[in-house]
Enzyme design. Structure first.
Site, PDB file in Angstrom:
ATOM      1  N   GLU A   1      -3.396 -22.930  34.454  1.00  0.00           N
ATOM      2  CA  GLU A   1      -2.311 -23.610  35.195  1.00  0.00           C
ATOM      3  C   GLU A   1      -2.891 -24.460  36.330  1.00  0.00           C
ATOM      4  OE1 GLU A   1       1.600 -21.004  35.111  1.00  0.00           O
ATOM      5  OE2 GLU A   1      -0.147 -19.746  35.571  1.00  0.00           O
TER       6      GLU A   1
ATOM      7  N   GLU B   1      -0.492 -14.517  29.624  1.00  0.00           N
ATOM      8  CA  GLU B   1       0.418 -13.733  30.465  1.00  0.00           C
ATOM      9  C   GLU B   1       1.362 -12.854  29.630  1.00  0.00           C
ATOM     10  OE1 GLU B   1      -0.633 -17.272  33.100  1.00  0.00           O
ATOM     11  OE2 GLU B   1      -0.451 -16.816  30.970  1.00  0.00           O
TER      12      GLU B   1
END
Ligand code: T1G
Length: 697
Positions: free
Chosen positions: A105, A125
């Protein structure tokens, strides 16, 4: 902090470099350092571009998972990434190793991305019961096709640098291996070309057509099997396709916080750390393992061939022995077939397969060919007489210091070790079928096993990419001992009135990949039958003993391999079918034993199943067969299809409350005091108001 993040200037290129071993997790200290250095870089007039890179084995491997559950500290990662994205000069992420979660990210917040060969990029995640909560679900589908973004986010699997390049996730795969140097060179090119910052957030989002999205949603829901994170991941991606960027970020944050507060995420993070804790044993701390490069395998059946392939795929040299040439050729064929399918699945390149078969693998009928082996493992028929013959001969031919291992699933390793002149070199390495696929490996430690032999077992497991769990010696070690106990509870429920198919339905609803009866059919009912016969002499005569499975086996119905077991397996019939004859056999046994069947609800099926599993698991820990409750969790998660989002039976029990589990057991004890003897450890912890988790540290 200076040493975790530093800023240097290379001409007009500012280089922000992070050093937070072992995996450059984006801890609070790193975020503070990163923000400080980044702002310092931008405040310099000469800065024309900023390169972000890391030292050590990897670019950022994500947020610091150890900080989860603690009060979050600013700067928060989403804000830091927004700040990076807003920079007025090009920001380049120069990547190597594993670029995961918040790390990817951060790279998506940068304007340009370069990676050295071998870099793997992913958003895992979901495997922690979360979703990318720092803008990943909003920026990724703006850079790559929506279908790829949805797959990466809902599945969590990393992609290679080459795949990332072809998707448009990165701008370049560097030729060199030094990410910092490659980043600086790329930055210079961009400056020379007058390239501007390129915030992903300002790009239009790629979309999935409604029908496509519906198809993806159905597929994700099917694969989730009760896990909530994959669905939330898709909701966030859908928000990216339908909302303005800022609103999408808000939606992502809201979904992230919901997941972070969920039991499932707590359970999955427990599983993550448990799998890393399980290999930390006081007895092998600081003990050097013996070198293992040449492995011998005795027995080329399903397990032997699978073990050989697992070793070959991990670069070991393998000699496999069989009783005669015909059997040896058969074993070589199945090894060849397994390698072939690895090539088909893209796990192995064809030239590598050829090299393995030409140089690293051979079969023999002569034990003398094990003279130079560093470790020899037997996977022969489960009988003490056969084991005696094998270990006596290995003891004669193997070099001093060679490790003699047994793949036994049940038998007494101390008795096997005593058959040799070197019990200190004997260890159990219990693989699970298929051995080249299943991640679990029980490392069974005998009373005389030397610490460096144990250390070698764990080192070998790491090399084979297995999750190794230390097990003491008892019948069935950790997993099979617990399995045989909850198996009795399951059979008991059927005798009392439940249908095997209702039991399987309830437990797959609970999250198991397959119900116990379908698993029995897959593994072969004859294995359980042989085991029941082996233990018959020791069985407590007061124990309830359901016979319906024996009846099926007497009819030659061993499950899938015979086309019939608890289910009927017919080509093209669209999957296994319940067998009315099975119900008849069960009904006949009830009648014969004067049992009036009663209705058993799904909740009761689940509470009995889990009570039996947890109770026996508490005994396994109490007896020291498993070192800690987390060892049981890792075993059941990686070898017995226990739903990962429940964290394992011991973690699950803590979530439910040990007093409640104990109450169930005491209630069941009234109807069957033999099967439902409360485990002393469970009684003690419940009485002290403690959890299994309290024993894991
Ligand atoms: N945080 C904290 N510790 C970590 C960590 C992490 N992200 N990753 C690894 N460790 C520790 C690990 O516990 C072990 O510690 C040591 O590092 C070596 O790891 C906002 C919310 C990177 C592929 O899920 O998959 O970002 O046992 O033994 O086999 O959206 O670690 O030595 O004390 O596994 O070489 C997303 C998790 C986080 C990646 C390396 N990231 N890590 O494997 O070594 S969530 C992940 C891994 C997130 C944002 C969200 C693997 C690895 P110890 P290891 P390895």
């Amino acid at each position: 902090m200076a040493n975790q993040v530093n800023l240097t200037m290379d001409g007009s290129v500012a280089v922000v470099r992070v050093d937070n071993p072992p995996v450059n997790a984006l801890s609070h200290a790193v975020r503070v350092g990163l923000q400080g250095s980044f702002r310092a870089a931008l405040s310099r007039a000469e800065t024309k571009a900023v390169v972000i890179c890391c030292t050590g084995r990897s670019f950022f491997a994500g947020a610091d998972i150890r900080e989860f559950g603690k009060p979050p500290l600013a700067p928060f990662l989403p804000d830091l990434i927004t700040e990076i994205e807003a920079a007025q000069v090009p920001v380049i992420a120069a990547m190597h190793g594993n670029v995961l979660g918040g790390g990817l990210e951060a790279a998506l917040g940068a304007h340009y991305r370069i990676a050295v060969k071998g870099t793997r990029l992913g958003l895992p995640e979901v495997s922690l019961g979360l979703l990318p909560g720092a803008g990943g679900t909003q920026r990724l589908p703006r850079l790559i096709p929506a279908a790829d973004a949805a797959r990466m986010i809902t599945g969590g699997k990393p992609v290679s640098a080459d795949a990332a390049l072809s998707m448009g996730l990165i701008d370049r795969v560097a030729d060199g291996t030094d990410a910092r140097a490659e980043g600086i060179a790329f930055a210079r090119e961009l400056i020379a070309a007058g390239k501007e910052p390129r915030p992903a957030g300002s790009l239009l989002c790629n979309i999935l057509e409604p029908a496509e999205l519906e198809g993806v949603r159905a597929k994700v829901a099917r694969a989730a099997r009760g896990a909530i994170a994959p669905i939330a991941c898709l909701d966030a991606v859908e928000a990216a396709m339908s909302l303005p960027f800022e609103d999408g970020l808000k939606k992502e944050r809201a979904l992230f916080q919901e997941l972070m507060a969920s039991d499932q995420s707590t359970a999955l993070i427990h599983a993550f750390f448990a799998e890393r804790q399980v290999g930390k044993l006081p007895e092998i701390e600081g003990v050097d393992p013996r070198a293992i490069n040449r492995m011998g395998v005795v027995g080329g059946g399903t397990m032997g061939a699978g073990i050989a392939v697992s070793a070959l795929l991990s670069g070991l040299d393998v000699t496999l022995a069989e009783r005669d040439e015909v059997a040896a050729d058969r074993a070589a064929d199945s090894v060849g077939r397994m390698l072939e399918s690895a090539v088909k699945r893209g796990k192995l390149a064809a030239p590598q397969r050829d090299a393995i078969l030409a140089q690293a693998f051979r079969t023999t009928t002569r034990y003398e060919d094990f003279a130079q082996a560093d470790l020899v493992i037997e996977a022969v028929f489960e009988s003490m007489d056969v084991k005696k013959d094998v270990f006596t001969r290995l003891d004669e031919v193997c070099k001093p210091g060679a490790i003699l291992a047994s793949n036994t699933s049940y038998l007494d390793l101390n008795r096997i070790a005593a058959m040799t002149s070197r019990p200190q070199d004997v260890i159990g390495l219990h693989f699970f079928s298929p051995a080249h696929v299943m991640r679990l490996l029980e490392v069974v430690v005998g009373k005389d096993t030397a610490p460096d032999a144990v250390a070698s077992g764990f080192a070998l497991a790491k090399r084979l990419k297995k999750v190794a769990v230390r097990a003491g010696v008892c019948d069935g070690f950790i997993g099979n001992r617990i399995l045989s106990h909850y198996g009795k509870a399951v059979y008991g429920m059927v005798l009392a009135g439940a249908s095997p198919y209702a039991v399987d339905k309830a437990l797959t609803g609970f999250g198991l990949a397959m119900g116990p009866f379908a698993v029995g059919d897959l593994a072969g009912l004859d294995i359980g039958w042989a085991n029941r016969k082996r233990l018959a002499a020791e069985r407590d005569p007061r124990e309830t003993y359901p016979e319906f499975a024996d009846r099926l086996c007497e009819l030659g119905r061993f499950g899938r391999k015979t086309g019939r077991g608890f289910y009927i397996y017919e080509e093209g019939a669209g999957g296994p079918k319940p067998d009315p004859e099975v119900e008849d056999i069960i009904a006949a046994e009830r009648t014969a034993k004067g049992i009036t069947p009663r209705a058993i609800s799904e909740d009761e099926i689940i509470s009995r199943y889990m009570a039996a599993m947890v109770n026996e698991a508490a005994r396994v820990v109490g007896d020291g067969i498993a070192l800690r409750p987390l060892d049981v969790d890792v075993t059941l998660l990686n070898g017995y299809g226990f739903p990962r989002w429940r964290g394992g039976p011991m973690h699950y029990a803590d979530t439910i409350g040990l007093d409640r589990i104990l109450q169930d057991i005491c209630r069941f004890h009234e109807e069957d005091p033999i099967l439902w003897q409360p485990a002393p450890l469970l009684e003690r912890l419940a009485a002290e108001g403690r959890s299994f988790g309290s024993l894991n540290t």
